[in-house]
Design a protein around this motif. Structure first.
Motif, PDB file in Angstrom:
ATOM      1  N   ALA A  53      58.086 -14.107  14.791  1.00 45.30           N
ATOM      2  CA  ALA A  53      56.680 -14.039  14.352  1.00 45.30           C
ATOM      3  C   ALA A  53      56.114 -15.437  14.117  1.00 45.30           C
ATOM      4  N   MET A  54      56.957 -16.348  13.631  1.00 44.83           N
ATOM      5  CA  MET A  54      56.504 -17.714  13.391  1.00 44.83           C
ATOM      6  C   MET A  54      56.165 -18.402  14.718  1.00 44.83           C
ATOM      7  N   VAL A  55      57.001 -18.169  15.727  1.00 46.53           N
ATOM      8  CA  VAL A  55      56.739 -18.752  17.045  1.00 46.53           C
ATOM      9  C   VAL A  55      55.505 -18.082  17.657  1.00 46.53           C
ATOM     10  N   GLN A  56      55.434 -16.764  17.519  1.00 46.12           N
ATOM     11  CA  GLN A  56      54.310 -16.020  18.090  1.00 46.12           C
ATOM     12  C   GLN A  56      52.976 -16.488  17.496  1.00 46.12           C
ATOM     13  N   SER A  64      44.275 -18.618  21.555  1.00 47.72           N
ATOM     14  CA  SER A  64      42.958 -18.173  21.093  1.00 47.72           C
ATOM     15  C   SER A  64      42.025 -19.321  20.732  1.00 47.72           C
ATOM     16  N   ILE A  65      42.571 -20.394  20.145  1.00 50.28           N
ATOM     17  CA  ILE A  65      41.657 -21.477  19.740  1.00 50.28           C
ATOM     18  C   ILE A  65      42.076 -22.850  20.245  1.00 50.28           C
ATOM     19  N   HIS A  70      44.900 -27.549  15.778  1.00 50.39           N
ATOM     20  CA  HIS A  70      45.340 -28.738  15.037  1.00 50.39           C
ATOM     21  C   HIS A  70      44.782 -28.763  13.617  1.00 50.39           C
ATOM     22  N   PHE A  71      43.596 -28.177  13.449  1.00 50.68           N
ATOM     23  CA  PHE A  71      42.904 -28.330  12.157  1.00 50.68           C
ATOM     24  C   PHE A  71      42.601 -27.012  11.457  1.00 50.68           C
ATOM     25  N   THR A  72      42.876 -25.883  12.101  1.00 53.50           N
ATOM     26  CA  THR A  72      42.376 -24.602  11.595  1.00 53.50           C
ATOM     27  C   THR A  72      43.439 -23.804  10.840  1.00 53.50           C
TER      28      THR A  72
END
Ligand SMILES: *Cc1c(COP(=O)(O)O)cnc(C)c1O
Length: 424
Positions: A53-56, A64-65, A70-72
């Motif tokens: 889940a961490m990799v996903q 998606s973004i 990097h900042f979200t």
């Protein structure tokens, strides 16, 4: 049969184990539709169920973004290395500012030696253990040559002086005495990978410093295995990897420790990169390098986020269990292995790891009677029945029950399978 040697006793020990629930947090490889008996967490720890889940999550943010990742959000990639920092500091007994997850172990070893191996004509040498893990020896030799010195005279290896190939404190003390004032750096393992011997890091640090040498530790086999108190012990540096007892997956991003006393020392030479630049002004992109305070000042690149993601899942389990409880179980579990080997496999397996509690971790290195041929035969038999240890030439099988996911019943099964092989 003595009741404590019975299978019922192993089952009772499992039932009474306060950490028994942790096993269900891991994916256990299968052998003929049953769980493998996995004793190689010292080589590659099992996958925590939470890792995927961490990799996903990273993959999803990326799709998606993209660059906004990097900042979200709370797991933005700019500060991704910080997501593991506090937990990692707890595992190694450091202050958060003293640790950083970056690169891989061999790279970190070189980076640390650039700063803390400062040879001079009078004091050119590095002292390490004979029979060190190859990369450590290669790195040390390369550093000595890089500075124009000669490994033949300036690489000092302390030979094992104990019957099973382990090294006493006296041997280290003698070597430092013999080479007094010539040793610039002592590089020592926390746990010797082959013998499983655990060293007294506080005593070695005191010795090195009394002789005016810097001191660094390779903790590849210590991290997540034995409790550490790096801040208090106060070596100059330490390095380790995260794919062994830390269960962060193949090639996982590694770790490094730099003691607080060096946190603001801008006079130390270092192989700098932009991610080690002071965070507050990093994106001003100025030409001058101003190191971030603490271990993070040794970073080179922006964090390899995909290689760090599984470590978050693993560290959550270390936070949940705590190193003291893990160590308590580990001493019992490996102690049980010791008792069973002595009671039921005398004459088949000889324990070469020191058995005093403070001198071993999870791993016991077991010498197979009869030499290499017998050893290989046993090792291959164990593999064929789904009992995994690992092989060290010429006649040693390493077995590492880990308190995170191994059971007393696993140890019992190992004993039983060795007996089947030996026909006893
Ligand atoms: C496992 C291990 C390594 C591995 O080095 P990498 O750079 O991670 O490939 C190095 N040193 C020791 C002592 C080890 O046990």
């Amino acid at each position: 049969m003595n009741e404590t040697l019975s299978p019922a006793h192993a089952t009772a020990l499992d039932a009474a184990d306060p950490l028994r629930h942790l096993r269900s947090q891991f994916l256990i490889p299968q052998h003929q539709s049953a769980d493998q008996t996995y004793f190689v967490g010292n080589s590659l720890g099992l996958q925590p169920k939470g890792a995927k889940a961490m990799v996903q999550e990273v993959m999803d943010l990326w799709s998606s973004i993209a660059v906004e990742g990097h900042f979200t959000g709370p797991t933005h990639w700019m500060g991704y290395h910080r997501l593991v920092r506090d937990s990692l500091a707890r595992v190694v007994g450091a202050q958060p500012g003293e640790v950083v997850a970056m690169n891989t172990l061999s790279v970190n070893l070189h980076l640390m030696m650039v700063s803390f191996y400062r040879p001079t004509l009078e004091r050119p040498a590095i002292l390490m253990e004979a029979g060190a893990f190859p990369t450590d020896r290669h790195a040390v030799e390369a550093q000595i040559r890089f500075h124009g010195f000669n490994p033949a005279t300036d690489l000092i290896e302390v030979q094992p002086d104990e019957p099973n190939g382990t090294i006493s404190m006296q041997a280290i003390e003698r070597a430092l005495g013999e080479h007094d004032r010539r040793v610039a750096l002592v590089l020592w393992p926390g746990v010797q990978y082959r013998s499983g011997q655990v060293f007294d890091l506080a005593a070695i640090t005191r010795l090195a410093r009394a002789h005016g040498a810097n001191i660094g530790f390779d903790l590849a086999h210590s991290v997540g295995n034995v409790p550490l108190a790096l801040h208090d012990i106060a070596p100059d540096f330490a390095v380790w990897c995260h794919y062994k007892y830390l269960n962060a997956g193949p090639g996982a991003v590694a770790g490094a420790f730099v003691h607080e006393r060096h946190a603001r020392d801008t006079s130390l030479p270092r192989f700098a990169g932009w991610w080690g630049h002071e965070q507050a002004t990093r994106f001003q992109m100025a030409p001058e390098f101003v190191p971030e305070v603490g271990a993070e000042g040794w970073q080179l690149s922006n964090p390899p986020v995909l290689g760090l993601a599984p470590l978050r899942a693993s560290l959550a389990l270390f936070d949940e269990a705590g190193m003291p409880a893990l160590r308590e179980k580990s001493l019992k579990l490996t102690g049980y292995l010791e008792t069973m080997v002595r009671a039921r496999l005398d004459g088949v397996l000889q324990i070469i790891t020191p058995t005093e509690p403070e001198r071993h971790g999870c791993q016991l290195s077991l010498r197979v009677a009869g030499g290499r041929e017998q050893g290989r035969s046993l090792f291959e038999y164990l593999q064929s029945v789904g009992v995994l240890g690992d092989w060290r030439e010429p006649d040693v099988i390493r077995i590492s029950p880990t308190p995170m996911y191994n059971r007393y019943r696993d140890v019992y099964r190992f004993i039983e399978e060795v007996e089947t092989w030996a026909g006893v």
